[in-house]
Design an enzyme around this catalytic site. Structure first.
Site, PDB file in Angstrom:
ATOM      1  N   SER A 133      -2.589   7.160   7.640  1.00 35.62           N
ATOM      2  CA  SER A 133      -3.853   6.598   7.157  1.00 35.62           C
ATOM      3  C   SER A 133      -4.990   7.176   7.996  1.00 35.62           C
ATOM      4  O   SER A 133      -4.796   7.504   9.175  1.00 35.62           O
ATOM      5  CB  SER A 133      -3.832   5.075   7.325  1.00 35.62           C
ATOM      6  OG  SER A 133      -5.133   4.533   7.251  1.00 35.62           O
ATOM      7  N   TYR A 183      -2.287  -2.344  12.417  1.00 34.68           N
ATOM      8  CA  TYR A 183      -2.140  -1.408  11.293  1.00 34.68           C
ATOM      9  C   TYR A 183      -2.544   0.003  11.733  1.00 34.68           C
ATOM     10  O   TYR A 183      -1.822   0.964  11.506  1.00 34.68           O
ATOM     11  CB  TYR A 183      -2.993  -1.873  10.103  1.00 34.68           C
ATOM     12  CG  TYR A 183      -2.897  -0.963   8.891  1.00 34.68           C
ATOM     13  CD1 TYR A 183      -1.808  -1.040   8.024  1.00 34.68           C
ATOM     14  CD2 TYR A 183      -3.885  -0.013   8.617  1.00 34.68           C
ATOM     15  CE1 TYR A 183      -1.699  -0.203   6.919  1.00 34.68           C
ATOM     16  CE2 TYR A 183      -3.793   0.826   7.523  1.00 34.68           C
ATOM     17  CZ  TYR A 183      -2.695   0.732   6.671  1.00 34.68           C
ATOM     18  OH  TYR A 183      -2.601   1.577   5.584  1.00 34.68           O
TER      19      TYR A 183
HETATM   20  P1  NAD Z   1       0.994  -0.662  -2.380  1.00 37.66           P
HETATM   21  O1  NAD Z   1       0.974  -2.035  -1.810  1.00 37.66           O
HETATM   22  O2  NAD Z   1       0.851  -0.484  -3.834  1.00 37.66           O
HETATM   23  O3  NAD Z   1       2.317   0.127  -1.932  1.00 37.66           O
HETATM   24  C1  NAD Z   1       3.106  -0.209  -0.833  1.00 37.66           C
HETATM   25  C2  NAD Z   1       4.517  -0.370  -1.347  1.00 37.66           C
HETATM   26  O4  NAD Z   1       5.404  -0.564  -0.244  1.00 37.66           O
HETATM   27  C3  NAD Z   1       4.655  -1.604  -2.245  1.00 37.66           C
HETATM   28  O5  NAD Z   1       5.365  -1.242  -3.412  1.00 37.66           O
HETATM   29  C4  NAD Z   1       5.459  -2.572  -1.387  1.00 37.66           C
HETATM   30  O6  NAD Z   1       6.266  -3.462  -2.144  1.00 37.66           O
HETATM   31  C5  NAD Z   1       6.295  -1.600  -0.585  1.00 37.66           C
HETATM   32  N1  NAD Z   1       6.790  -2.219   0.634  1.00 37.66           N
HETATM   33  C6  NAD Z   1       6.107  -3.024   1.490  1.00 37.66           C
HETATM   34  N2  NAD Z   1       6.896  -3.406   2.480  1.00 37.66           N
HETATM   35  C7  NAD Z   1       8.101  -2.826   2.262  1.00 37.66           C
HETATM   36  C8  NAD Z   1       9.332  -2.859   2.950  1.00 37.66           C
HETATM   37  N3  NAD Z   1       9.460  -3.572   4.074  1.00 37.66           N
HETATM   38  N4  NAD Z   1      10.374  -2.154   2.453  1.00 37.66           N
HETATM   39  C9  NAD Z   1      10.258  -1.442   1.306  1.00 37.66           C
HETATM   40  N5  NAD Z   1       9.093  -1.393   0.598  1.00 37.66           N
HETATM   41  C10 NAD Z   1       8.042  -2.075   1.085  1.00 37.66           C
HETATM   42  O7  NAD Z   1      -0.163   0.100  -1.608  1.00 37.66           O
HETATM   43  P2  NAD Z   1      -0.475   1.661  -1.440  1.00 37.66           P
HETATM   44  O8  NAD Z   1      -1.911   1.715  -1.149  1.00 37.66           O
HETATM   45  O9  NAD Z   1       0.102   2.450  -2.529  1.00 37.66           O
HETATM   46  O10 NAD Z   1       0.294   1.973  -0.077  1.00 37.66           O
HETATM   47  C11 NAD Z   1       1.181   3.056   0.085  1.00 37.66           C
HETATM   48  C12 NAD Z   1       1.059   3.594   1.489  1.00 37.66           C
HETATM   49  O11 NAD Z   1      -0.249   4.155   1.651  1.00 37.66           O
HETATM   50  C13 NAD Z   1       1.184   2.528   2.580  1.00 37.66           C
HETATM   51  O12 NAD Z   1       1.943   3.049   3.650  1.00 37.66           O
HETATM   52  C14 NAD Z   1      -0.245   2.308   3.025  1.00 37.66           C
HETATM   53  O13 NAD Z   1      -0.325   1.841   4.347  1.00 37.66           O
HETATM   54  C15 NAD Z   1      -0.800   3.708   2.850  1.00 37.66           C
HETATM   55  N6  NAD Z   1      -2.258   3.787   2.767  1.00 37.66           N
HETATM   56  C16 NAD Z   1      -2.932   3.187   1.749  1.00 37.66           C
HETATM   57  C17 NAD Z   1      -4.322   3.322   1.685  1.00 37.66           C
HETATM   58  C18 NAD Z   1      -5.136   2.683   0.608  1.00 37.66           C
HETATM   59  O14 NAD Z   1      -6.371   2.660   0.716  1.00 37.66           O
HETATM   60  N7  NAD Z   1      -4.542   2.190  -0.465  1.00 37.66           N
HETATM   61  C19 NAD Z   1      -5.000   4.035   2.684  1.00 37.66           C
HETATM   62  C20 NAD Z   1      -4.273   4.638   3.703  1.00 37.66           C
HETATM   63  C21 NAD Z   1      -2.898   4.526   3.724  1.00 37.66           C
END
Ligand code: NAD
Length: 253
Positions: free
Chosen positions: A150, A163
């Site tokens: 991130s 985080y």
């Molecule tokens: P999201 O919540 O749609 O996706 C995260 C997924 O991980 C979900 O499907 C959730 O059920 C799954 N998950 C959570 N805990 C878990 C576990 N213990 N075991 C297995 N699966 C698990 O959100 P997203 O934004 O698509 O996030 C994906 C990745 O991107 C994450 O690592 C998040 O930190 C990172 N990220 C997101 C953003 C943003 O702005 N959306 C920015 C930077 C990084």
């Protein structure tokens, strides 16, 4: 952007693959003919439905339920590799913020041991567990890992200090694994800024607009834009390892 032949028939595991950025990766890969194991939390009926719907449309996908925050995920990764009969690419995408509203960095008392433990175990150790379990198959295939870090890894902002620290740790883990698994396996990361996904949908419109105004591109990002870079790092970029690509519309520029 992607050559079909570089992706067709590839065997891929995407953690947290049933929503947001992970699902965008799965869709992109499956559309180009990859075979994809979709990890999601056990007993997540919505995720199971998503996998079933994808399979019904002809995508070569199956479910790999396991909590990456638990060491038992390593057995699930091994099972998925057996079912795929090998592994080319591991996308460590599963992650949690655990809060609807950010915890101000100055509020140290709000950060319990339990909160720290869960975030680090899912976001950081989870990626390590999956990488360890997948390493023999990835070495054999001459494969690749992409970790989803991130932009908050820089420590300047984020939904909470734990985080940001977990995502900073993931950058260090990316470089360490690039060294550990070379020369057979390339290991890279992406560092997204604000991306429209279920993780960010709770944030109010005013905050989203202020983030967009902070970006050189004057908008927030989409899951597809991140997935394109992740799939690029898997299927191309053959001379890249230990690198992190920031995808934040120029917010940190
Ligand atoms: P999201 O919540 O749609 O996706 C995260 C997924 O991980 C979900 O499907 C959730 O059920 C799954 N998950 C959570 N805990 C878990 C576990 N213990 N075991 C297995 N699966 C698990 O959100 P997203 O934004 O698509 O996030 C994906 C990745 O991107 C994450 O690592 C998040 O930190 C990172 N990220 C997101 C953003 C943003 O702005 N959306 C920015 C930077 C990084």
């Amino acid at each position: 952007m992607f050559s079909e032949s570089a992706i067709a028939g590839r065997k891929v595991l995407v953690t947290g693959g049933a929503s947001g950025i992970g699902l965008a990766c799965v869709r992109l890969l499956a559309a180009k003919g990859a075979r994809v194991a979709i990890n999601h939390l056990p007993n997540d009926s919505q995720a199971e439905m998503t996998v079933t719907r994808l399979a019904d449309t002809g995508a070569d996908v199956f479910s790999c339920p396991a909590d990456v925050g638990d060491v038992a995920v390593e057995a699930a990764v091994t099972d998925a590799i057996d079912r795929l009969d090998g592994l080319d690419w591991l996308i460590n995408n599963a992650g949690v913020g655990l809060v609807r509203e950010p915890i101000p960095f100055a509020d140290l008392d709000a950060l319990s041991e339990e909160f720290w433990g869960t975030i680090l175990s899912v976001n950081l150790l989870g990626a390590f567990r999956c990488a360890r379990a997948a390493a023999p198959a990835l070495r054999e295939a001459g494969g690749a890992i992409v970790n989803v870090s991130s932009a908050s890894a820089e420590g300047k902002r984020g939904t909470s200090i734990p985080y940001s620290v977990s995502k900073g740790g993931l950058v260090t883990l990316t470089r360490s694994l690039a060294k550990a698994l070379a020369p057979q396996v390339r290991v890279n990361a992406v560092a997204p800024g604000f991306i429209e996904t279920p993780m960010t949908e709770q944030r109010d419109a005013q905050y989203r607009d202020s983030v967009a105004q902070d970006c050189l591109l004057k908008r927030v990002g989409t899951a597809n834009e991140v997935a394109e870079t992740i799939v690029f790092l898997c299927s191309a970029g053959g001379f890249m390892t230990g690198e992190v690509i920031t995808i934040d519309g120029g917010r940190s520029f």
